[in-house]
Enzyme design. Structure first.
Site, PDB file in Angstrom:
ATOM      1  N   GLU A 153       0.782  -1.251   0.000  1.00 10.57           N
ATOM      2  CA  GLU A 153       0.000   0.000   0.000  1.00 10.57           C
ATOM      3  C   GLU A 153       0.809   1.294   0.000  1.00 10.57           C
ATOM      4  O   GLU A 153       0.617   2.146   0.861  1.00 10.57           O
ATOM      5  CB  GLU A 153      -0.929   0.017   1.230  1.00 10.57           C
ATOM      6  N   GLU A 260      -6.267 -11.117  -0.670  1.00 12.92           N
ATOM      7  CA  GLU A 260      -7.064 -10.911   0.562  1.00 12.92           C
ATOM      8  C   GLU A 260      -8.554 -10.848   0.233  1.00 12.92           C
ATOM      9  O   GLU A 260      -9.279  -9.963   0.702  1.00 12.92           O
ATOM     10  CB  GLU A 260      -6.636  -9.612   1.261  1.00 12.92           C
TER      11      GLU A 260
END
Ligand code: XIL
Length: 355
Positions: A153, A260
């Site tokens: 991220e 995820e």
């Protein structure tokens, strides 16, 4: 009359079996020739009601929190291996692949990383700590963890900003990204190394992610793939958005992993907030069907890109334990996974195996 009665009893028993367990459906086996099917596992799940499902349905495992910096390296010079080791040993004992998550992230990282006494750490010190952190962890699990989320991220969601303004970026500039891959590769040249992010189907964001990945590749940084977190919802991505994104990533010549996956019943939000009165929804038959259709759509896309997709991991097993019951809204029930709160398979579980 007696025969009819016996027949009815048999029907009731067999109906009970169909609704209460997965019968002979085994998700990872159905996808064996496509890609491994994984789940995030937290330490308590090894011994609670999730374990039989993990063991039967998944052939890859990711630690949900246990390898994150704040957990595994809470103090300088002290590594807390026990929970991560337990999950790794469980996976090896049961013949599962292991994905490592995550070496560098601005969240769930202890403050000591960024401090030098009362002052902010220098770039040199932070890079030295980065190297020690990565090489100690990657070496410990060398040959056991086949793929690592090295950096998580770093790309901003705002179209006007490229990198997220984090402490890592503030102190090191962008250099920590390539260094992280280099350190991980030195520690285990056999491990596949991934950049991992969310909102990866948003056209503005995936263009920036592709720019970063191209730059890393052309600079000779040892990166193997892009991890799409896939914290999706029944509203997004659309089939077209997902297809466009997968096509863009595939065109880079990098591997793709879905790292995820969960499909929320609520629209995506990135910031934590308080629950509004009456906000929690029920898992109605209608929402069940909509969610099943969304799961079906995304798995059709995964199968279409099977040459590029090297793994699909769900972020948990049962709705009961999903992180989305507390994020972004604390105490708001969500129903994003394949097994319900009674640990029974949902419609989506069957649908994604119906091809
Ligand atoms: C989440 C965990 O599931 C939670 O238990 C924890 O409280 C916060 O982190 N992106 C990631 C994952 O890369 O590590 C996050 O996991 C979810 C978002």
């Amino acid at each position: 009359m007696r025969n009819i009665l016996i027949y009815c009893i048999l029907c009731i028993i067999s109906f009970g079996c169909t609704t209460n367990n997965t019968n002979n459906k085994v998700l990872w086996k159905k996808y064996e020739t496509y890609f491994p099917i994984g789940t995030a596992v937290s330490f308590p799940m090894l011994t609670n009601e999730c374990e039989p499902i993990i063991n039967k349905q998944f052939n890859s495992i990711t630690c949900e929190n246990e390898m994150k910096p704040e957990h595994i390296h809470p103090e300088e010079g002290w590594y807390n291996w026990s929970d991560a080791d337990s999950i790794v040993n469980y996976a090896l004992k049961n013949g599962k692949l292991i994905r490592g998550h995550v070496l560098v992230w601005h969240q769930q990282t202890a403050d000591w990383f960024f401090k030098d006494g009362d002052k902010k750490a220098s770039k040199d010190l932070l890079l030295k700590r980065l190297k020690d952190h990565i090489q100690t962890i990657v070496s410990r699990y060398k040959g056991k963890i086949y793929a690592w989320d090295v950096v998580n991220e770093v790309i901003d969601d705002d179209s006007a900003i490229f990198y997220k303004n984090t402490t890592w970026f503030d102190i090191c500039g962008e250099e920590f990204i390539s260094k992280a891959f280099q350190y991980a590769h030195e520690a285990d040249p056999g491990a596949k190394l991934y950049y991992n992010d969310y909102n990866t189907e948003n056209p503005v964001k995936y263009k920036k992610i592709c720019t970063l990945l191209k730059e890393l590749k052309s600079a000779g940084v040892p990166i193997d793939g892009i991890g799409l977190q896939a914290h999706w919802s029944i509203y997004s991505p659309t089939k077209l958005e997902l297809d466009n994104a997968l096509q863009s990533y595939a065109a880079l010549g990098l591997d793709i992993q879905i790292t995820e996956l969960d499909i929320s019943l609520y629209k995506g939000e990135e910031k934590r907030r308080k629950k509004l009165p009456g906000e929690t929804c029920q898992f109605t038959t209608q929402l069940d069907s909509i969610q099943t259709a969304q799961y079906n759509m995304v798995f059709e896309a995964f199968r279409k890109y099977r040459q590029n997709i090297k793994g699909v991991t769900f972020w948990g097993v049962s709705d009961k334990y999903s992180w989305l019951n507390d994020f972004p809204v604390e105490g708001r029930d969500n129903y994003p996974l394949l097994f319900n709160r009674e640990m029974k398979p949902k419609k989506a579980f069957y649908k994604i195996q119906d091809f």
